[in-house]
Design an enzyme around this catalytic site. Structure first.
Site, PDB file in Angstrom:
ATOM      1  CB  CYS A   1      -8.067  -1.077   9.971  1.00 46.11           C
ATOM      2  SG  CYS A   1      -7.558  -0.247   8.458  1.00 46.11           S
TER       3      CYS A   1
ATOM      4  CB  SER B 189      -0.911  -0.004   1.233  1.00 43.10           C
ATOM      5  OG  SER B 189      -1.750   1.125   1.252  1.00 43.10           O
TER       6      SER B 189
END
Length: 374
Positions: free
Chosen positions: A320, A197
């Site tokens: 998250c 990412s």
């Protein structure tokens, strides 16, 4: 604000930002369009694909660009399930996987798949014997994160990959936290897919990449999808991808120098904790930039809020997961339960981290501990 949450997100590298603007201004065509503007964009996309493949150590034919690491994890797992080597509905994964993986695994469980989740050994790794014992005749997929995002341990992906190959099991590895911090080439031959990412290594948010072994014959998750050879839907973010490739090059080039600097900063931080060091639990890490720890008797949420009040940005775990105010999955995987599991805090270092800020953070945590506990 002194920033110590680089595992959650990094600032955008200046050169990467300049490339983004240039690409958005000059390579604005849709890379799937057949006119010259589309062809120019497609050329830059192809160049970036080749670059990312080189940084990972894989064939460019296996690189697919995504909108995030989370999307990449989801789509990679779904792709591998369509390309499994044998019949079966058993999957092996870890107890401390990123939510994008654990949520996907849970969805598969609800759809009738049989799931085995493995805990950590006390060293923060999955025990190879536990993994081998979990293998069944109907095991078709394993998904094991390369680097734990909360304590910075590396899983033995090479050894796990060998076991998977011996048993015709496809292996996915979430490498979002490891790319740009460790060399990917040793593990690349042993996985069937991996994810990265951009914003974890100073690239832009909203862009990532998946490596999917070209030898795996997979089907698109959404039939009829044309972008990225059917891997995902949506116009490809060419400027973001080009910027990510620039950031990736700098991260890979500076890998050893950064690790050396992070080791020094880590030792400075631990030294600054000396007044309360014997009372703290600091977890071992393969990545020196990641410091996972507990201060007994103090919830991580309280420490994070107090640190923020003093001008320091730290975390209570994976970005998250923290909003759910649940115990760290890493602590649970290590067998740490109840209120003790909620004591966890994470401090992560970046290229901009200064020695004086590290020492000041340590002193501030000592102050917080004394004011609230001792």
């Amino acid at each position: 604000m002194k920033y110590f949450d680089y595992a959650a997100s990094c600032p955008l590298d200046r050169e990467a930002a300049e490339v983004y603007i240039q690409a958005a201004s000059s390579y604005y065509g849709n890379a799937s369009s057949l006119h010259d503007a589309g062809d120019r964009a497609n050329g830059l996309l192809a160049y970036s694909r080749e670059q990312m493949a080189g940084f990972i150590g894989v064939s460019k034919d296996g690189i697919y660009f995504t909108g995030s690491g989370s999307e990449g994890n989801y789509l990679a797992i779904q792709a591998l399930l369509t390309g499994r080597k044998k019949k079966g509905k058993h999957i092996i994964s870890g107890m401390a996987e990123h939510s994008s993986v654990s949520n996907t695994i849970e969805k598969l469980r609800q759809a009738g798949w049989d799931i085995t989740l493995l805990p950590f050994h006390e060293d923060g790794r999955i025990d190879l014997e536990d993994f081998q014992n979990a293998i069944r005749e109907d095991t078709v997929l394993a998904s094991i994160q390369h680097t734990n995002p909360e304590i910075g341990t590396l899983q033995p992906i090479e050894e796990i990959g060998k076991l998977c190959r011996e048993n015709q099991i496809l292996l996915h590895s979430d490498c979002v936290q490891s790319f740009g911090k460790v060399d990917m080439s040793p593990i690349a031959p042993f996985v069937d897919s991996l994810t990265v990412s951009g914003h974890k290594f100073y690239g832009p948010k909203g862009v990532g990449a998946v490596y999917l072994n070209p030898e795996v014959r997979w089907d698109p998750y959404v039939p009829g999808t044309s972008h990225e050879h059917g891997f995902r839907a949506g116009t490809v973010n060419v400027p973001g991808i080009a910027a990510m490739a620039v950031a990736a090059e700098k991260a890979v080039r500076g890998l050893e120098e950064n690790k050396k600097q992070f080791r020094l900063l880590r030792e400075m931080f631990l030294t600054s904790l000396e007044p309360i060091r014997e009372m703290c639990t600091v977890y071992r890490a393969d990545l020196p930039s990641t410091i996972g720890m507990r201060i007994p008797g103090l919830e991580g949420q309280l420490i994070m809020n107090e640190a923020n009040r003093y001008g320091f940005a730290i975390s209570t775990g994976s970005a998250c997961q923290v909003s759910m105010q649940a115990p760290s999955k890493t602590m649970v995987a290590l067998g740490v339960e109840g209120k003790t599991a909620k004591e966890f805090i994470r401090i992560t270092l970046g290229r901009e981290t200064q020695p004086e800020d590290v020492r000041e953070l340590g002193k501030t945590l000592v102050k917080i501990a004394r004011e609230n506990r001792y």
